[in-house]
Scaffold this motif. Structure first.
Motif, PDB file in Angstrom:
ATOM      1  N   GLU A 154       0.842  -1.203   0.000  1.00 28.17           N
ATOM      2  CA  GLU A 154       0.000   0.000   0.000  1.00 28.17           C
ATOM      3  C   GLU A 154       0.881   1.258   0.000  1.00 28.17           C
ATOM      4  O   GLU A 154       0.616   2.208  -0.745  1.00 28.17           O
ATOM      5  CB  GLU A 154      -0.914  -0.009   1.222  1.00 28.17           C
ATOM      6  N   ILE A 155       1.926   1.251   0.805  1.00 27.96           N
ATOM      7  CA  ILE A 155       2.845   2.391   0.837  1.00 27.96           C
ATOM      8  C   ILE A 155       3.496   2.577  -0.531  1.00 27.96           C
ATOM      9  O   ILE A 155       3.564   3.690  -1.049  1.00 27.96           O
ATOM     10  CB  ILE A 155       3.908   2.217   1.946  1.00 27.96           C
ATOM     11  N   TYR A 156       3.959   1.479  -1.134  1.00 27.73           N
ATOM     12  CA  TYR A 156       4.585   1.566  -2.461  1.00 27.73           C
ATOM     13  C   TYR A 156       3.633   2.182  -3.481  1.00 27.73           C
ATOM     14  O   TYR A 156       4.041   2.989  -4.308  1.00 27.73           O
ATOM     15  CB  TYR A 156       5.019   0.192  -2.947  1.00 27.73           C
ATOM     16  N   SER A 157       2.378   1.783  -3.439  1.00 27.80           N
ATOM     17  CA  SER A 157       1.425   2.275  -4.438  1.00 27.80           C
ATOM     18  C   SER A 157       1.178   3.777  -4.305  1.00 27.80           C
ATOM     19  O   SER A 157       0.755   4.424  -5.258  1.00 27.80           O
ATOM     20  CB  SER A 157       0.110   1.506  -4.339  1.00 27.80           C
ATOM     21  N   GLU A 158       1.440   4.344  -3.133  1.00 27.82           N
ATOM     22  CA  GLU A 158       1.233   5.777  -2.913  1.00 27.82           C
ATOM     23  C   GLU A 158       2.453   6.620  -3.297  1.00 27.82           C
ATOM     24  O   GLU A 158       2.366   7.829  -3.351  1.00 27.82           O
ATOM     25  CB  GLU A 158       0.861   6.022  -1.446  1.00 27.82           C
ATOM     26  N   LEU A 159       3.577   5.985  -3.568  1.00 28.08           N
ATOM     27  CA  LEU A 159       4.791   6.715  -3.916  1.00 28.08           C
ATOM     28  C   LEU A 159       4.788   7.116  -5.387  1.00 28.08           C
ATOM     29  O   LEU A 159       4.327   6.359  -6.238  1.00 28.08           O
ATOM     30  CB  LEU A 159       6.029   5.853  -3.650  1.00 28.08           C
ATOM     31  N   ASN A 160       5.353   8.298  -5.685  1.00 31.03           N
ATOM     32  CA  ASN A 160       5.535   8.660  -7.092  1.00 31.03           C
ATOM     33  C   ASN A 160       6.783   7.932  -7.592  1.00 31.03           C
ATOM     34  O   ASN A 160       7.471   7.249  -6.818  1.00 31.03           O
ATOM     35  CB  ASN A 160       5.608  10.183  -7.290  1.00 31.03           C
ATOM     36  N   ASP A 161       7.091   8.068  -8.862  1.00 32.71           N
ATOM     37  CA  ASP A 161       8.194   7.303  -9.455  1.00 32.71           C
ATOM     38  C   ASP A 161       9.536   7.582  -8.780  1.00 32.71           C
ATOM     39  O   ASP A 161      10.285   6.652  -8.472  1.00 32.71           O
ATOM     40  CB  ASP A 161       8.287   7.589 -10.957  1.00 32.71           C
ATOM     41  N   LEU A 162       9.850   8.853  -8.545  1.00 28.94           N
ATOM     42  CA  LEU A 162      11.131   9.177  -7.911  1.00 28.94           C
ATOM     43  C   LEU A 162      11.197   8.664  -6.473  1.00 28.94           C
ATOM     44  O   LEU A 162      12.242   8.189  -6.025  1.00 28.94           O
ATOM     45  CB  LEU A 162      11.392  10.684  -7.955  1.00 28.94           C
ATOM     46  N   GLU A 163      10.098   8.745  -5.758  1.00 24.92           N
ATOM     47  CA  GLU A 163      10.064   8.221  -4.390  1.00 24.92           C
ATOM     48  C   GLU A 163      10.241   6.703  -4.387  1.00 24.92           C
ATOM     49  O   GLU A 163      10.904   6.146  -3.510  1.00 24.92           O
ATOM     50  CB  GLU A 163       8.742   8.605  -3.703  1.00 24.92           C
ATOM     51  N   MET A 164       9.682   6.053  -5.386  1.00 23.21           N
ATOM     52  CA  MET A 164       9.827   4.598  -5.485  1.00 23.21           C
ATOM     53  C   MET A 164      11.285   4.224  -5.764  1.00 23.21           C
ATOM     54  O   MET A 164      11.815   3.275  -5.186  1.00 23.21           O
ATOM     55  CB  MET A 164       8.906   4.042  -6.582  1.00 23.21           C
ATOM     56  N   ILE A 165      11.947   4.987  -6.639  1.00 25.20           N
ATOM     57  CA  ILE A 165      13.367   4.751  -6.917  1.00 25.20           C
ATOM     58  C   ILE A 165      14.179   4.960  -5.640  1.00 25.20           C
ATOM     59  O   ILE A 165      15.064   4.173  -5.315  1.00 25.20           O
ATOM     60  CB  ILE A 165      13.854   5.657  -8.065  1.00 25.20           C
ATOM     61  N   GLU A 166      13.856   6.015  -4.894  1.00 26.11           N
ATOM     62  CA  GLU A 166      14.557   6.277  -3.634  1.00 26.11           C
ATOM     63  C   GLU A 166      14.329   5.130  -2.637  1.00 26.11           C
ATOM     64  O   GLU A 166      15.259   4.696  -1.956  1.00 26.11           O
ATOM     65  CB  GLU A 166      14.076   7.599  -3.030  1.00 26.11           C
ATOM     66  N   ALA A 167      13.102   4.625  -2.564  1.00 25.62           N
ATOM     67  CA  ALA A 167      12.796   3.507  -1.665  1.00 25.62           C
ATOM     68  C   ALA A 167      13.591   2.266  -2.055  1.00 25.62           C
ATOM     69  O   ALA A 167      14.080   1.532  -1.181  1.00 25.62           O
ATOM     70  CB  ALA A 167      11.294   3.205  -1.679  1.00 25.62           C
TER      71      ALA A 167
END
Length: 172
Positions: A7-20
């Motif tokens: 659920e957290i992943y789905s709320e991230l934008n692309d750059l935030e997902m790359i950072e994660a």
């Protein structure tokens, strides 16, 4: 995977997902699961060490320093283990062996090959096989493009190999 994390992943934008993703890799490095830029190989080696060392049916394995040639672990009785991890049907290559049609005797570089098959989507172990040096010699295939040997995880190899681990999950 944990529903909360998804659920957290789905709320991230692309750059935030790359950072994660980068943060996850850093944490895996901190835990010494990943030691090199070969993430898939490092995960497989880590799993084999954990699995073998926790199960009394298997020898305790000691990982070798980064850069050790030909094998990745050694048992307490001195047996050498090459660990190859794949998300496909073919392993990485084995360097330092004679080329096809070479008439020199093949120098034994390890006693066993452990093949870890990871799920291609989530990198969790699906199957682990172990074969001896002699079985390796019988099943190896020459890669002209890489100028080295590898193994294809086909029906015959699986039949002759020792199945060390198989996940209960169908898909992840």
């Amino acid at each position: 995977m944990n529903e909360k994390v998804l659920e957290i992943y789905s709320e991230l934008n692309d750059l935030e997902m790359i950072e994660a993703c980068g943060e996850a890799l850093c944490e895996l490095k901190n835990r010494r699961i990943i030691k090199t830029k070969n993430t898939v190989g490092d995960i497989g080696e880590w799993f084999v060490m954990q699995f073998y060392n926790e199960d009394l049916k298997f020898p305790n394995l000691q990982g070798m320093p980064i850069g050790t040639k030909y094998f990745d672990a050694r048992s307490e009785d001195g047996k050498r283990y090459a660990i190859k991890t794949t998300t496909t049907k073919a392993t990485g290559v084995f360097h330092g062996l004679n080329e096809p049609n070479c008439e020199l005797p093949e120098e034994q570089r390890f006693e066993y090959v452990v093949i870890v098959v990871l799920h291609s989507d989530c990198l969790l172990p699906q199957e682990v096989y172990e074969i001896s040096w002699d079985d390796f010699l019988a099943h190896r295939k020459w890669s002209n493009s890489k100028k080295a040997w590898n193994l294809t995880l086909n029906r015959q190899l699986k039949k002759e190999a020792k199945l060390v681990f198989k996940t209960n999950a169908q898909t992840v």
